[in-house]
Design an enzyme around this catalytic site. Structure first.
Site, PDB file in Angstrom:
ATOM      1  CG  ASP A   1      20.841   2.361 -35.647  1.00 39.76           C
ATOM      2  OD1 ASP A   1      19.972   1.634 -36.313  1.00 39.76           O
ATOM      3  OD2 ASP A   1      20.576   3.323 -35.259  1.00 39.76           O
TER       4      ASP A   1
ATOM      5  CG  ASP B   1      12.211   4.442 -29.833  1.00 40.30           C
ATOM      6  OD1 ASP B   1      12.972   3.307 -29.477  1.00 40.30           O
ATOM      7  OD2 ASP B   1      11.043   4.622 -29.817  1.00 40.30           O
TER       8      ASP B   1
ATOM      9  CG  ASP C   1      18.766  -2.785 -35.239  1.00 42.30           C
ATOM     10  OD1 ASP C   1      17.445  -3.016 -35.126  1.00 42.30           O
ATOM     11  OD2 ASP C   1      18.916  -1.407 -35.082  1.00 42.30           O
TER      12      ASP C   1
END
Length: 337
Positions: free
Chosen positions: A122, A311, A160
């Site tokens: 991330d 989130d 991701d």
């Protein structure tokens, strides 16, 4: 420890990261029709996927029933009674995996997992972390796979990870190593006889030109996977996502895919896309998890992101992956499923 999908590039990360953290609390549909509607009992009846009876949503239902919030508890069963993916711990994935696969086996269902521990995860943002290096990651994946054993399981691999290679968020010096780790992870997981693996491939609003994902996905070993996953933790509609998936599938030799429909019932939030990914207000639950998709390329609609888990610390939310009851209730109130 949940995925936050975004369209930001490396150059914009610092500014947009700050902007995302200071928004107001989410809105909810408070019309009488939405508040009065009661879901049918046991909406997961007949589902091929396992429902976690101890999920945060299920625990919240029990608390609200004890507090006399019966209407809210009934609404929240739209989440609690439906299957959602398990995101095993980065430290010790084995206990939760063994618990889930054993319970699923007793019911003749499939446990759905997300493997989410890639190094440099991330890009240092809301869900930063991951294994300390390639060897640590290989060990983690090996333990993850051994815990599955010969159980029936579906694994969504590293949300991701590939898209952040394409958008430049992950620095270039890590690209080749990451693709190698993903390729090895697919091979390791596929050694388990009844495990299906889907490598994450972002969403249509992130890498808009799907062809840019093709070579990175190939280098990351998608040929050895059962397919790829789309829309994880995002809000793109089923039709938009399927159209995107069909184009990507064609470029990958007909690979199948799965779609995260956990929160896409109202589609994405309008306006600035850099603000739309993190706890957007007014969203709704999407198509319930099923293998009956009506599309030969779509193996399943899944709730990969667990509805009601934050989130990140934006719009008044708690840390990424933490349960947020008010947001969960808003998703259920706004839902038509």
């Amino acid at each position: 420890m949940f995925r936050q999908t975004r369209t930001r590039t490396l150059a914009a990360l610092a500014v947009l990261g700050l902007a995302a953290g200071c928004s107001s609390a989410p809105d909810a549909d408070t019309t009488n029709a939405a508040r009065e509607r009661s879901p049918q009992a046991s909406p997961a009846a007949g589902s091929p996927f396992w429902v976690d009876p101890a999920s945060p949503a299920a625990q919240q239902v029990q608390r609200w029933e004890q507090q006399g919030r019966e209407r809210d508890a009934r609404l929240l069963k739209l989440i609690a009674d439906r299957p959602a993916a398990i995101w095993p711990s980065a430290e010790r994935p084995e206990p939760k995996i063994r618990e889930a696969t054993a319970a699923a086996a007793r019911e003749g269902r499939t446990a759905v997992f997300v493997a989410y521990d890639i190094p440099h995860r991330d890009c240092g943002q809301h869900s930063a972390g991951g294994a300390y290096g390639a060897d640590a990651y290989r060990d983690w994946i090996d333990r993850f796979a051994r815990a599955i054993g010969d159980s029936q399981a579906l694994v969504v691999l590293e949300p991701d990870a590939v898209a952040h290679i394409v958008d430049g968020c992950t620095p270039g010096e890590y690209h080749a190593e990451r693709e190698q780790m993903l390729s090895e992870a697919i091979v390791r997981l596929k050694r388990q006889p009844r495990t299906k693996v889907y490598l994450d491939a972002g969403n249509p609003a992130w890498i808009r030109e799907s062809w840019k994902l093709v070579e990175p996905l190939k280098r990351a070993g998608v040929a050895n996977a059962d397919g790829f996953a789309l829309n994880v933790s995002n809000f793109q509609t089923d039709e938009t996502t399927k159209e995107y998936g069909r184009r990507l599938s064609e470029d990958l030799g007909g690979k199948h895919f799965v779609v995260d429909t956990s929160r896409n019932g109202n589609g994405p939030l309008g306006g600035d896309p850099s603000q739309a990914w993190c706890n957007p207000p007014g969203r709704a639950l999407g198509t319930p998890p099923t293998k009956d998709t009506g599309d030969p390329l779509v193996d399943a609609y899944l709730w990969i992101k667990r509805p009601g888990e934050s989130d990140g610390q934006c719009r008044g939310g708690p840390s990424a992956g933490q349960w947020w009851a008010d947001y969960a209730l808003a998703l259920a109130r706004n839902s038509s499923v």
